[in-house]
Scaffold this motif. Sequence first.
Motif, PDB file in Angstrom:
ATOM      1  N   THR A  21       1.086  -1.263   0.044  1.00 27.25           N
ATOM      2  CA  THR A  21       0.023   0.037   0.089  1.00 27.25           C
ATOM      3  C   THR A  21       0.923   1.304   0.116  1.00 27.25           C
ATOM      4  N   PRO A  22       0.220   2.321  -0.489  1.00 31.97           N
ATOM      5  CA  PRO A  22       1.180   3.388  -0.418  1.00 31.97           C
ATOM      6  C   PRO A  22       1.826   3.876   1.105  1.00 31.97           C
ATOM      7  N   ALA A  23       1.210   3.660   2.047  1.00 31.20           N
ATOM      8  CA  ALA A  23       1.718   3.863   3.296  1.00 31.20           C
ATOM      9  C   ALA A  23       2.875   3.081   3.620  1.00 31.20           C
ATOM     10  N   TRP A  24       3.280   2.005   2.935  1.00 30.77           N
ATOM     11  CA  TRP A  24       4.451   1.329   3.312  1.00 30.77           C
ATOM     12  C   TRP A  24       5.629   1.865   3.109  1.00 30.77           C
ATOM     13  N   ALA A  25       5.460   2.782   2.141  1.00 30.85           N
ATOM     14  CA  ALA A  25       6.940   3.396   1.717  1.00 30.85           C
ATOM     15  C   ALA A  25       6.456   4.931   1.677  1.00 30.85           C
ATOM     16  N   HIS A  26       6.906   5.541   2.713  1.00 33.77           N
ATOM     17  CA  HIS A  26       6.424   7.085   2.844  1.00 33.77           C
ATOM     18  C   HIS A  26       7.345   8.005   1.846  1.00 33.77           C
ATOM     19  N   ASN A  27       6.908   8.962   1.299  1.00 37.07           N
ATOM     20  CA  ASN A  27       7.637   9.811   0.532  1.00 37.07           C
ATOM     21  C   ASN A  27       9.194  10.357   1.302  1.00 37.07           C
ATOM     22  N   SER A  28      10.172  10.585   0.368  1.00 35.32           N
ATOM     23  CA  SER A  28      11.212  11.422   1.095  1.00 35.32           C
ATOM     24  C   SER A  28      12.036  12.421  -0.098  1.00 35.32           C
ATOM     25  N   LEU A  29      12.731  13.106   0.510  1.00 37.63           N
ATOM     26  CA  LEU A  29      13.490  14.244  -0.302  1.00 37.63           C
ATOM     27  C   LEU A  29      14.399  13.450  -1.185  1.00 37.63           C
ATOM     28  N   ARG A  30      14.460  13.514  -2.511  1.00 37.15           N
ATOM     29  CA  ARG A  30      15.415  12.826  -3.343  1.00 37.15           C
ATOM     30  C   ARG A  30      16.547  13.807  -3.628  1.00 37.15           C
ATOM     31  N   ALA A  31      16.350  14.893  -3.837  1.00 35.27           N
ATOM     32  CA  ALA A  31      17.376  15.863  -4.246  1.00 35.27           C
ATOM     33  C   ALA A  31      16.975  17.134  -3.979  1.00 35.27           C
ATOM     34  N   ALA A  32      17.788  18.111  -3.824  1.00 37.56           N
ATOM     35  CA  ALA A  32      17.822  19.525  -3.675  1.00 37.56           C
ATOM     36  C   ALA A  32      18.488  20.442  -4.259  1.00 37.56           C
ATOM     37  N   THR A  33      18.011  21.593  -4.857  1.00 37.99           N
ATOM     38  CA  THR A  33      18.883  22.544  -5.298  1.00 37.99           C
ATOM     39  C   THR A  33      18.668  23.844  -4.690  1.00 37.99           C
ATOM     40  N   PRO A  34      19.321  24.559  -3.691  1.00 42.40           N
ATOM     41  CA  PRO A  34      20.909  24.188  -3.619  1.00 42.40           C
ATOM     42  C   PRO A  34      20.921  22.827  -2.602  1.00 42.40           C
ATOM     43  N   ALA A  35      21.893  21.831  -2.746  1.00 41.42           N
ATOM     44  CA  ALA A  35      22.095  20.823  -1.859  1.00 41.42           C
ATOM     45  C   ALA A  35      22.334  21.020  -0.517  1.00 41.42           C
ATOM     46  N   GLN A  36      21.909  20.081   0.244  1.00 43.31           N
ATOM     47  CA  GLN A  36      22.304  20.084   1.628  1.00 43.31           C
ATOM     48  C   GLN A  36      23.700  20.208   1.906  1.00 43.31           C
ATOM     49  N   ASN A  37      24.107  21.045   2.796  1.00 40.92           N
ATOM     50  CA  ASN A  37      25.340  21.421   3.322  1.00 40.92           C
ATOM     51  C   ASN A  37      26.255  22.045   2.074  1.00 40.92           C
ATOM     52  N   ALA A  38      25.595  22.637   0.926  1.00 41.91           N
ATOM     53  CA  ALA A  38      26.332  23.031   0.012  1.00 41.91           C
ATOM     54  C   ALA A  38      27.020  24.236   0.401  1.00 41.91           C
ATOM     55  N   THR A  39      28.214  24.629  -0.239  1.00 40.14           N
ATOM     56  CA  THR A  39      28.759  26.257  -0.196  1.00 40.14           C
ATOM     57  C   THR A  39      28.826  26.631  -1.635  1.00 40.14           C
ATOM     58  N   LEU A  40      27.850  27.631  -1.780  1.00 42.52           N
ATOM     59  CA  LEU A  40      27.784  28.130  -3.188  1.00 42.52           C
ATOM     60  C   LEU A  40      28.690  29.465  -3.332  1.00 42.52           C
ATOM     61  N   THR A  41      29.033  29.789  -4.431  1.00 44.64           N
ATOM     62  CA  THR A  41      29.847  30.897  -4.723  1.00 44.64           C
ATOM     63  C   THR A  41      28.924  31.912  -5.350  1.00 44.64           C
ATOM     64  N   THR A  42      27.714  31.694  -5.883  1.00 43.17           N
ATOM     65  CA  THR A  42      26.580  32.582  -6.160  1.00 43.17           C
ATOM     66  C   THR A  42      25.372  32.127  -5.388  1.00 43.17           C
TER      67      THR A  42
END
Length: 177
Positions: A21-42
Amino acid sequence: MRTRIVLALSGVVVVLLGTPTPAWAHNSLRAATPAQNATLTTAPTQITLDFQQRIDPAFTTIVVTDASSRRIAATDPVVTGATGTARLTETLPNGSYLVAYRVVSADGHPVQGSYPFTVADPTAPQVAPPTPAPAAAAAPDDRRWTWLAVAAGTLATLAGLVVVTLIGRRRRARPAR
């Protein structure tokens, strides 16, 4: 008769435990922009979060705060399938930031979290180092509730089968009038 009951109960257990059932596998964050713990020069102009499953546009929140917990101005998130994007309406100076999100998956389950990133543009004026943002509390593990619900459902089904069997025996044991 006992063999039939055992087979029926075994079938019920197999169906309950073997049906995904859908409840067996809860949703989760796959990717993010900016990424977690990223250090951006812009400095980024938007935050994009990509989840493993579709998210409900009506219940999607994306918030960015700076090191002093001041909320950064942004548009309401735009959701397309499993991706939510919020455009930042102000330029981020050098510093530490926290992205916090809360979404509701197609299965109705709320998912929330947060992660930090840093802007370190070498061409931008230098600012005093900010106080680090407090760490977000980890979300409780909801799997235990899923297993509890499965166990309760299995027990309720088994109790129902026992009641039906007992009622059937009583009816057969009564003499016809």
